[in-house]
Design a protein around this motif. Structure first.
Motif, mmCIF file in Angstrom:
data_model
loop_
_atom_site.group_PDB
_atom_site.id
_atom_site.type_symbol
_atom_site.label_atom_id
_atom_site.label_comp_id
_atom_site.label_asym_id
_atom_site.label_seq_id
_atom_site.Cartn_x
_atom_site.Cartn_y
_atom_site.Cartn_z
ATOM 1 N N TYR A 191 43.312 24.405 38.226
ATOM 2 C CA TYR A 191 43.887 25.689 38.629
ATOM 3 C C TYR A 191 45.359 25.765 38.247
ATOM 4 O O TYR A 191 45.834 26.780 37.728
ATOM 5 N N GLN A 192 46.085 24.681 38.484
ATOM 6 C CA GLN A 192 47.513 24.662 38.158
ATOM 7 C C GLN A 192 47.741 24.817 36.656
ATOM 8 O O GLN A 192 48.689 25.476 36.223
ATOM 9 N N THR A 193 46.857 24.227 35.878
ATOM 10 C CA THR A 193 46.981 24.321 34.417
ATOM 11 C C THR A 193 46.653 25.722 33.909
ATOM 12 O O THR A 193 47.336 26.249 33.020
ATOM 13 N N ARG A 194 45.634 26.324 34.484
ATOM 14 C CA ARG A 194 45.170 27.628 34.013
ATOM 15 C C ARG A 194 45.964 28.795 34.596
ATOM 16 O O ARG A 194 45.898 29.906 34.073
ATOM 17 N N TRP A 195 46.706 28.573 35.661
ATOM 18 C CA TRP A 195 47.295 29.686 36.407
ATOM 19 C C TRP A 195 48.255 30.534 35.575
ATOM 20 O O TRP A 195 49.049 30.019 34.797
ATOM 21 N N HIS A 196 48.125 31.837 35.749
ATOM 22 C CA HIS A 196 49.115 32.810 35.295
ATOM 23 C C HIS A 196 49.048 33.949 36.304
ATOM 24 O O HIS A 196 48.134 34.002 37.148
ATOM 25 N N PRO A 197 50.002 34.877 36.308
ATOM 26 C CA PRO A 197 50.058 35.899 37.370
ATOM 27 C C PRO A 197 48.769 36.661 37.629
ATOM 28 O O PRO A 197 48.527 37.098 38.753
ATOM 29 N N LEU A 198 47.933 36.836 36.623
ATOM 30 C CA LEU A 198 46.688 37.584 36.819
ATOM 31 C C LEU A 198 45.484 36.684 37.091
ATOM 32 O O LEU A 198 44.397 37.179 37.381
ATOM 33 N N TYR A 199 45.671 35.359 37.001
ATOM 34 C CA TYR A 199 44.541 34.447 37.141
ATOM 35 C C TYR A 199 43.951 34.501 38.552
ATOM 36 O O TYR A 199 42.732 34.390 38.728
ATOM 37 N N ASP A 200 44.820 34.688 39.551
ATOM 38 C CA ASP A 200 44.332 34.754 40.926
ATOM 39 C C ASP A 200 43.327 35.890 41.106
ATOM 40 O O ASP A 200 42.368 35.757 41.876
ATOM 41 N N LEU A 201 43.542 36.997 40.421
ATOM 42 C CA LEU A 201 42.631 38.135 40.553
ATOM 43 C C LEU A 201 41.227 37.780 40.083
ATOM 44 O O LEU A 201 40.239 38.210 40.680
ATOM 45 N N SER A 202 41.130 36.976 39.024
ATOM 46 C CA SER A 202 39.812 36.563 38.531
ATOM 47 C C SER A 202 39.133 35.629 39.531
ATOM 48 O O SER A 202 37.915 35.705 39.735
ATOM 49 N N ILE A 203 39.911 34.755 40.191
ATOM 50 C CA ILE A 203 39.348 33.858 41.208
ATOM 51 C C ILE A 203 38.864 34.662 42.414
ATOM 52 O O ILE A 203 37.793 34.396 42.978
ATOM 53 N N ILE A 204 39.641 35.669 42.821
ATOM 54 C CA ILE A 204 39.256 36.518 43.954
ATOM 55 C C ILE A 204 37.959 37.252 43.647
ATOM 56 O O ILE A 204 37.056 37.331 44.489
ATOM 57 N N LEU A 205 37.826 37.776 42.426
ATOM 58 C CA LEU A 205 36.603 38.471 42.026
ATOM 59 C C LEU A 205 35.409 37.516 42.053
ATOM 60 O O LEU A 205 34.328 37.855 42.568
ATOM 61 N N LYS A 206 35.593 36.302 41.524
ATOM 62 C CA LYS A 206 34.518 35.307 41.538
ATOM 63 C C LYS A 206 34.150 34.925 42.971
ATOM 64 O O LYS A 206 32.981 34.659 43.277
ATOM 65 N N THR A 207 35.147 34.909 43.863
ATOM 66 C CA THR A 207 34.893 34.559 45.260
ATOM 67 C C THR A 207 33.955 35.564 45.909
ATOM 68 O O THR A 207 33.024 35.191 46.627
ATOM 69 N N PHE A 208 34.182 36.857 45.666
ATOM 70 C CA PHE A 208 33.285 37.887 46.203
ATOM 71 C C PHE A 208 31.863 37.668 45.691
ATOM 72 O O PHE A 208 30.895 37.791 46.449
ATOM 73 N N GLN A 209 31.741 37.322 44.425
ATOM 74 C CA GLN A 209 30.415 37.096 43.842
ATOM 75 C C GLN A 209 29.732 35.900 44.504
ATOM 76 O O GLN A 209 28.536 35.941 44.823
ATOM 77 N N VAL A 210 30.504 34.834 44.734
ATOM 78 C CA VAL A 210 29.961 33.620 45.350
ATOM 79 C C VAL A 210 29.568 33.878 46.802
ATOM 80 O O VAL A 210 28.504 33.452 47.266
ATOM 81 N N VAL A 211 30.432 34.596 47.546
ATOM 82 C CA VAL A 211 30.162 34.865 48.963
ATOM 83 C C VAL A 211 28.909 35.716 49.125
ATOM 84 O O VAL A 211 28.033 35.421 49.948
ATOM 85 N N PHE A 212 28.789 36.789 48.325
ATOM 86 C CA PHE A 212 27.631 37.661 48.457
ATOM 87 C C PHE A 212 26.344 36.977 48.022
ATOM 88 O O PHE A 212 25.260 37.281 48.534
ATOM 89 N N ALA A 213 26.467 36.033 47.092
ATOM 90 C CA ALA A 213 25.289 35.284 46.646
ATOM 91 C C ALA A 213 25.042 34.058 47.533
ATOM 92 O O ALA A 213 24.017 33.382 47.392
ATOM 93 N N ARG A 214 26.013 33.761 48.417
ATOM 94 C CA ARG A 214 25.946 32.598 49.314
ATOM 95 C C ARG A 214 25.768 31.309 48.521
ATOM 96 O O ARG A 214 24.941 30.454 48.875
ATOM 97 N N VAL A 215 26.526 31.184 47.462
ATOM 98 C CA VAL A 215 26.461 29.984 46.628
ATOM 99 C C VAL A 215 27.278 28.871 47.261
ATOM 100 O O VAL A 215 28.464 29.044 47.519
ATOM 101 N N GLY A 216 26.660 27.730 47.510
ATOM 102 C CA GLY A 216 27.376 26.569 48.021
ATOM 103 C C GLY A 216 27.837 26.687 49.435
ATOM 104 O O GLY A 216 28.633 25.892 49.906
ATOM 105 N N ALA A 217 27.370 27.684 50.177
ATOM 106 C CA ALA A 217 27.778 27.836 51.573
ATOM 107 C C ALA A 217 26.918 26.968 52.467
ATOM 108 O O ALA A 217 25.773 26.684 52.191
#
Length: 218
Positions: A191-217
């Motif tokens: 994450y530290q290597t890949r981070w840029h100001p807009l990178y967090d937005l992509s992680i947040i979007l993926k988080t919604f996808q993971v939560v709704f799919a209940r992946v790894g919960a």
């Protein structure tokens, strides 16, 4: 090597911190996101509080000291998902993880309501208060406990060069399916290597996808 003593300093040395730690854009996203999260918390608080206390009377919230950016200590808040004496029972539960984390997929201390809260990630919602205060970020690393950091080496400490987050690379890459601490550290450093100001937005979007799919919960 960093020691437990200098890890407990409450003043953050930003000279050694990752650029994300002092990004104005990232902080703006955190404030906006935390306000939305706190509004949602207000909407769901009463039904969740009733469900928790009816099944297992006790505090609605669970708080624990964690270590954040550059080892700064803070209190993390979650909806209580375990029985009230869970910390005292921890040594009776088998650790199924490898390394400096504790995980048990069928932890008997977790209540029925707590299991639902974990599966839907609703137990994490109170952490938006930590984000609002600036102790956490929407995206970052999993904040460790004192029992974990006392065994850290310099490589492990690097994961705390960013603020801890409600979500992060670990959560969107499998979460509870990943039980090797070294793999979690690798994801944090990725994450530290890949981070840029807009990178967090992509992680947040993926988080919604993971939560709704209940992946790894769990």
């Amino acid at each position: 090597m960093r020691t437990m003593t200098d890890s407990c300093l409450q003043l953050v040395d930003y000279r050694n911190a990752h650029p994300s730690a002092y990004s104005i854009f990232k902080r703006a996203i955190d404030i906006l996101g935390s306000l939305v999260g706190l509004f949602f918390l207000a909407l769901i608080f009463i039904p969740i509080a009733l469900a928790i206390t009816l099944e297992n009377p006790g505090p609605v919230f669970y708080s624990q000291e964690r270590y954040g950016l550059q080892g700064k200590r803070f209190k993390i808040y979650k909806f209580r998902s375990m029985v009230t004496n869970a910390d005292q029972l921890k040594n009776k539960v088998k650790n199924e993880a490898k390394g400096l984390i504790f995980k048990n997929e069928n932890d008997p201390r977790v209540t029925r309501v707590g299991r639902f809260l974990r599966q839907t990630s609703l137990d994490e919602i109170p952490q938006f208060w930590n984000v609002f205060l600036g102790e956490m970020s929407l995206v970052g690393t999993r904040p460790p406990t004192a029992d974990e950091v006392k065994h850290y080496n310099d490589h492990h400490w690097r994961r705390l060069d960013v603020k801890p987050g409600i979500t992060g690379e670990w959560q969107v890459s499998g979460r509870s399916n990943i039980k090797d601490f070294d793999q979690i550290v690798a994801l944090d450093l990725q994450y530290q290597t890949r981070w840029h100001p807009l990178y967090d937005l992509s992680i947040i979007l993926k988080t919604f996808q993971v939560v709704f799919a209940r992946v790894g919960a769990c």
